[in-house]
Design a protein around this motif. Structure first.
Motif, mmCIF file in Angstrom:
data_model
loop_
_atom_site.group_PDB
_atom_site.id
_atom_site.type_symbol
_atom_site.label_atom_id
_atom_site.label_comp_id
_atom_site.label_asym_id
_atom_site.label_seq_id
_atom_site.Cartn_x
_atom_site.Cartn_y
_atom_site.Cartn_z
ATOM 1 N N UNK A 60 0.730 -1.146 -0.050
ATOM 2 C CA UNK A 60 0.246 0.072 0.104
ATOM 3 C C UNK A 60 0.866 1.282 0.044
ATOM 4 N N UNK A 61 0.580 2.134 -1.056
ATOM 5 C CA UNK A 61 1.724 3.369 -1.165
ATOM 6 C C UNK A 61 0.747 4.659 -0.899
ATOM 7 N N UNK A 62 1.167 5.634 -0.658
ATOM 8 C CA UNK A 62 0.731 6.896 -0.316
ATOM 9 C C UNK A 62 1.578 8.168 -0.971
ATOM 10 N N UNK A 63 1.033 9.010 -1.395
ATOM 11 C CA UNK A 63 1.503 10.117 -1.860
ATOM 12 C C UNK A 63 0.397 11.331 -2.026
ATOM 13 N N UNK A 64 1.050 12.493 -1.186
ATOM 14 C CA UNK A 64 -0.059 13.629 -1.207
ATOM 15 C C UNK A 64 0.113 14.500 -2.474
ATOM 16 N N UNK A 65 1.163 14.215 -3.168
ATOM 17 C CA UNK A 65 1.402 15.027 -4.507
ATOM 18 C C UNK A 65 0.728 14.265 -5.935
ATOM 19 N N UNK A 66 -0.152 15.059 -6.336
ATOM 20 C CA UNK A 66 -1.183 14.515 -7.253
ATOM 21 C C UNK A 66 -0.230 14.083 -8.522
ATOM 22 N N UNK A 67 1.013 14.950 -8.930
ATOM 23 C CA UNK A 67 1.865 14.580 -10.029
ATOM 24 C C UNK A 67 2.498 13.252 -9.854
ATOM 25 N N UNK A 68 2.798 12.622 -8.593
ATOM 26 C CA UNK A 68 3.389 11.642 -8.317
ATOM 27 C C UNK A 68 2.453 10.514 -8.854
ATOM 28 N N UNK A 69 1.111 10.619 -8.415
ATOM 29 C CA UNK A 69 -0.018 9.790 -8.742
ATOM 30 C C UNK A 69 -0.138 9.493 -10.141
ATOM 31 N N UNK A 70 -0.073 10.749 -10.844
ATOM 32 C CA UNK A 70 -0.247 10.753 -12.392
ATOM 33 C C UNK A 70 0.876 9.904 -12.896
ATOM 34 N N UNK A 71 1.985 10.052 -12.437
ATOM 35 C CA UNK A 71 3.134 9.310 -13.036
ATOM 36 C C UNK A 71 3.446 7.826 -12.424
ATOM 37 N N UNK A 72 2.443 7.480 -11.783
ATOM 38 C CA UNK A 72 2.481 6.122 -11.382
ATOM 39 C C UNK A 72 2.568 4.968 -12.581
ATOM 40 N N UNK A 73 3.602 4.261 -12.818
ATOM 41 C CA UNK A 73 3.727 3.356 -13.913
ATOM 42 C C UNK A 73 3.498 1.661 -13.239
ATOM 43 N N UNK A 74 3.220 1.627 -12.099
ATOM 44 C CA UNK A 74 3.167 0.236 -11.495
ATOM 45 C C UNK A 74 1.736 -0.369 -11.802
ATOM 46 N N UNK A 75 1.685 -1.528 -12.241
ATOM 47 C CA UNK A 75 0.373 -2.095 -12.847
ATOM 48 C C UNK A 75 0.536 -3.537 -12.347
ATOM 49 N N UNK A 76 0.163 -3.697 -10.977
ATOM 50 C CA UNK A 76 0.344 -5.105 -10.215
ATOM 51 C C UNK A 76 -0.948 -5.240 -9.115
#
Length: 306
Positions: A60-76
């Protein structure tokens, strides 16, 4: 896992995770356990954790920066990412009927994506709007700090968060400038100060100055204390927590909590929740510093739930 080699390469071309091997090897004690990456950032640590977990594991991962969320490449299927500050860690776990986890990792530094984006206002090397919000939905920015905080509030920010002995002089310069004109850019702030001495001394001064403001904008110290306390209640016995910090204030808070159960004059726990895995703090190797100079100030501490 549904990763391509190109995906793996891309995360390191933009943001190389600091102390990656040291943090992951010390964190994972149960390959089928539930783990938390409290600061997803560029995704490097999350990617490495998933590679170490078996099919029965969960991240389970967290990030408050929406840009980091948008750049997520992990599909698992084992991976779940939340757009949230890690201060909400217990709420998210409760919503998903999770009572205990096997380990938590928190990298408290900025990602290269944040530092190198001039619009974010984190860097003192670029002339950019003073922002410094990790959560861009927040209404409180560096401009608010510099132009609206009282003399006493500014003194506390620079004295406590930057550990400046001459905090009063710094505050006087800011007050004088903002009386004449609003401070809006990094250059506005930098031009207030002429630092005698070497380039290294000037670089350190402005790094601490910007650090102080950033900590205030994002309430980082109070959130870290709250996070440590909450983590001690959700990690199962024998599970571990890995904290990577980048300045003495964060590292000192983590160290005292692990060794003595103290949260700097706020809370003193009778029973120590963690035991230190390593007596000495873990620092980046010379090879890592050469490869990634931004890792130079990183400090890793590992605690195991008692």
């Amino acid at each position: 896992m549904e990763f391509q080699h190109s995906d793996y390469h891309n995360i390191y071309s933009h943001h190389e995770p600091v102390l990656l091997k040291e943090s992951i090897e010390n964190l994972i004690t149960d390959q089928n356990g539930i783990y938390i990456d409290a600061t997803f950032g560029g995704g490097g640590h999350s990617y490495a954790i998933l590679r170490k977990l078996n099919k029965g594991g969960t991240l389970i991962a967290f990030d408050q920066d929406k840009e980091s969320i948008k750049r997520n490449f992990i599909k698992d299927k084992r991976f779940h990412l939340f757009h949230n500050n890690f201060i909400h860690i217990r709420d998210i776990l409760n919503q998903n009927n999770i009572k205990k986890v096997s380990g938590i990792l928190a990298d408290l530094g900025l990602s290269s994506l944040q530092i190198d984006d001039p619009e974010r206002g984190f860097s003192n090397q670029l002339n950019c709007p003073l922002d410094m919000r990790m959560n861009q939905e927040s209404s409180y920015s560096a401009q608010n700090v510099l132009n609206e905080c009282s003399k006493k509030e500014l003194f506390n920010i620079f004295y406590e968060y930057g550990e400046f002995k001459n905090a009063r002089k710094i505050v006087e310069k800011i007050l004088k400038k903002r009386f004449q004109k609003k401070i809006t850019t990094s250059l506005d702030l930098i031009n207030l100060f002429f630092i005698h001495g070497s380039f290294k001394r000037r670089k350190r001064f402005f790094a601490r100055l910007f650090q102080s403001i950033r900590i205030e904008v994002n309430n980082e110290i109070n959130i870290l204390k709250d996070f440590l306390l909450k983590s001690s209640k959700i990690i199962r016995k024998g599970g571990r927590i890995a904290i990577i910090s980048y300045h003495s204030l964060e590292d000192r808070i983590t160290k005292y909590f692990f060794k003595k159960g103290i949260l700097i004059n706020k809370i003193n726990l009778k029973n120590l929740p963690f035991r230190m895995i390593h007596k000495k703090v873990i620092k980046p190797s010379l090879q890592e510093i050469i490869r990634n100079p931004r890792s130079r100030s990183a400090r890793l501490r590992i605690g195991e739930k008692a």
